[in-house]
Design a protein around this motif. Structure first.
Motif, PDB file in Angstrom:
ATOM      1  N   ALA A   1      60.166  49.737  51.463  1.00 48.39           N
ATOM      2  CA  ALA A   1      60.139  49.557  50.016  1.00 48.39           C
ATOM      3  C   ALA A   1      58.757  49.875  49.454  1.00 48.39           C
ATOM      4  O   ALA A   1      57.739  49.754  50.142  1.00 48.39           O
ATOM      5  N   ASN A   2      58.730  50.294  48.190  1.00 48.76           N
ATOM      6  CA  ASN A   2      57.486  50.358  47.437  1.00 48.76           C
ATOM      7  C   ASN A   2      57.208  48.945  46.930  1.00 48.76           C
ATOM      8  O   ASN A   2      58.091  48.312  46.359  1.00 48.76           O
ATOM      9  N   VAL A   3      55.994  48.461  47.106  1.00 43.81           N
ATOM     10  CA  VAL A   3      55.707  47.060  46.795  1.00 43.81           C
ATOM     11  C   VAL A   3      54.560  46.932  45.799  1.00 43.81           C
ATOM     12  O   VAL A   3      53.526  47.599  45.935  1.00 43.81           O
ATOM     13  N   VAL A   4      54.774  46.052  44.829  1.00 46.05           N
ATOM     14  CA  VAL A   4      53.759  45.712  43.833  1.00 46.05           C
ATOM     15  C   VAL A   4      53.505  44.216  43.935  1.00 46.05           C
ATOM     16  O   VAL A   4      54.446  43.423  43.920  1.00 46.05           O
ATOM     17  N   ILE A   5      52.238  43.833  44.072  1.00 49.09           N
ATOM     18  CA  ILE A   5      51.894  42.413  44.116  1.00 49.09           C
ATOM     19  C   ILE A   5      50.933  42.093  42.973  1.00 49.09           C
ATOM     20  O   ILE A   5      50.233  42.969  42.465  1.00 49.09           O
ATOM     21  N   CYS A   6      50.919  40.834  42.577  1.00 45.37           N
ATOM     22  CA  CYS A   6      49.971  40.417  41.558  1.00 45.37           C
ATOM     23  C   CYS A   6      49.358  39.084  41.935  1.00 45.37           C
ATOM     24  O   CYS A   6      49.878  38.343  42.776  1.00 45.37           O
ATOM     25  N   GLY A   7      48.243  38.780  41.302  1.00 48.22           N
ATOM     26  CA  GLY A   7      47.558  37.512  41.481  1.00 48.22           C
ATOM     27  C   GLY A   7      46.521  37.373  40.391  1.00 48.22           C
ATOM     28  O   GLY A   7      46.183  38.342  39.712  1.00 48.22           O
ATOM     29  N   ARG A   8      46.003  36.164  40.225  1.00 48.78           N
ATOM     30  CA  ARG A   8      45.034  35.927  39.158  1.00 48.78           C
ATOM     31  C   ARG A   8      43.603  36.244  39.563  1.00 48.78           C
ATOM     32  O   ARG A   8      42.781  36.600  38.731  1.00 48.78           O
ATOM     33  N   GLN A   9      43.304  36.142  40.875  1.00 50.78           N
ATOM     34  CA  GLN A   9      41.940  36.355  41.343  1.00 50.78           C
ATOM     35  C   GLN A   9      41.817  37.748  41.955  1.00 50.78           C
ATOM     36  O   GLN A   9      42.416  38.030  43.006  1.00 50.78           O
ATOM     37  N   GLU A  10      41.030  38.596  41.323  1.00 53.41           N
ATOM     38  CA  GLU A  10      40.955  39.997  41.728  1.00 53.41           C
ATOM     39  C   GLU A  10      40.459  40.161  43.155  1.00 53.41           C
ATOM     40  O   GLU A  10      41.004  40.968  43.917  1.00 53.41           O
ATOM     41  N   ASP A  11      39.426  39.407  43.550  1.00 55.04           N
ATOM     42  CA  ASP A  11      38.880  39.594  44.894  1.00 55.04           C
ATOM     43  C   ASP A  11      39.892  39.208  45.969  1.00 55.04           C
ATOM     44  O   ASP A  11      40.062  39.922  46.969  1.00 55.04           O
ATOM     45  N   THR A  12      40.614  38.103  45.759  1.00 54.98           N
ATOM     46  CA  THR A  12      41.638  37.669  46.713  1.00 54.98           C
ATOM     47  C   THR A  12      42.787  38.669  46.760  1.00 54.98           C
ATOM     48  O   THR A  12      43.320  38.978  47.836  1.00 54.98           O
ATOM     49  N   LEU A  13      43.152  39.178  45.608  1.00 58.70           N
ATOM     50  CA  LEU A  13      44.256  40.137  45.513  1.00 58.70           C
ATOM     51  C   LEU A  13      43.908  41.439  46.233  1.00 58.70           C
ATOM     52  O   LEU A  13      44.723  41.974  47.002  1.00 58.70           O
ATOM     53  N   MET A  14      42.717  41.963  46.008  1.00 61.88           N
ATOM     54  CA  MET A  14      42.313  43.214  46.642  1.00 61.88           C
ATOM     55  C   MET A  14      42.169  43.047  48.157  1.00 61.88           C
ATOM     56  O   MET A  14      42.498  43.943  48.928  1.00 61.88           O
TER      57      MET A  14
END
Length: 260
Positions: free
Chosen positions: A32-45
């Protein structure tokens, strides 16, 4: 078993750690193509880089706050811009917030409902038209076993999770005509960053396996669950293997809940 996920696009809220992160890895491994999100940019990246390193595939990571309707819409819009479609939505964003009824402030009530209930509402409302355009889709709302059987001092979480169950059931009735399946998973005691912090603080002399068994003494399976075990169930529910399953709330709790 062919799960039929190759080429489909999945959006996972709260995808930078825990169950969301494990689900992202599972879905991308299934093609699958996957998109994730989160509020904290450093943790997300950091999470996105780790997924790419472990799977060899890239995810689209979007900084977004699910308490904001505009961010929910931005998340879905970014997914469609990148992959031209949305087939799967996993409404996972949420944190455990438990206090006695008399101790909860009005602001805490609002914050909890905005994140866990309205975050799912707003993301689903933005995603559903794109699912309809492509003939259907699958939505999984993460709730908790306390939404079925609340325990002492479990508000506001137990209330917002119960609302998530009602949302799931109603959405499944309204959206079935469009080929969209909507299910929920009710999470029990699952390994998370929060539980790991508690382990290191309260029992640093125990191994994780020992701590898991100690915490799981009242769980029939005798241990804390792993995030990957929840991810396996979510992956099944959004796949073609679950093509006739909609409107259910499945416990992932090692048998702990007294409610089916």
């Amino acid at each position: 078993m062919n799960l039929g996920l190759l080429g489909k696009t999945a959006v996972i809220t709260g995808g930078s750690r825990g169950i969301g992160f494990a689900t992202a890895k599972q879905l991308i491994s299934e093609g699958a193509n996957v998109v994730i999100c989160g509020r904290q940019e450093d943790t997300l990246m950091e999470a996105a880089n780790k997924i790419e390193k472990e799977t060899g595939q890239r995810v689209l990571a979007i900084v977004a706050d699910m308490t904001k309707k505009s961010d929910c819409e931005k998340l879905i819009r970014s997914a469609v811009t990148k992959f031209n479609r949305i087939d799967i939505l996993v409404n996972n964003a949420g944190v455990t917030s438990t206090s006695p009824f008399l101790d909860i402030t009005e602001e805490q009530w609002k914050e909890d409902l905005e994140l866990k209930l309205f975050g799912a509402v707003n993301c689903s409302k933005a995603a559903v038209p794109h699912m309809i355009e492509h003939g259907g889709g699958a939505i999984v709302n993460l709730t908790a076993i306390s939404g079925k059987t609340a325990f002492e001092n479990s508000m506001p979480t137990s209330v917002s999770r119960a609302a998530g169950l009602a949302l799931t059931n109603t959405m499944s009735k309204d959206l079935g005509q469009h080929g969209i399946r909507v299910n929920a998973v009710c999470i029990g005691l699952i390994k998370s960053a929060q539980i790991e912090r508690r382990w290191k603080k309260d029992a640093p002399n125990l191994t994780w396996e020992e701590y898991s068994e100690k915490m799981g003494e009242e769980i029939p399976l005798g241990r804390i669950g792993e995030a990957e075990e929840a991810a396996n169930t979510i992956t099944f529910l959004v796949s073609d293997a679950a093509s006739y399953i909609s409107g259910v709330a499945l416990n992932i709790d090692g048998g702990a809940s007294p409610a089916l």
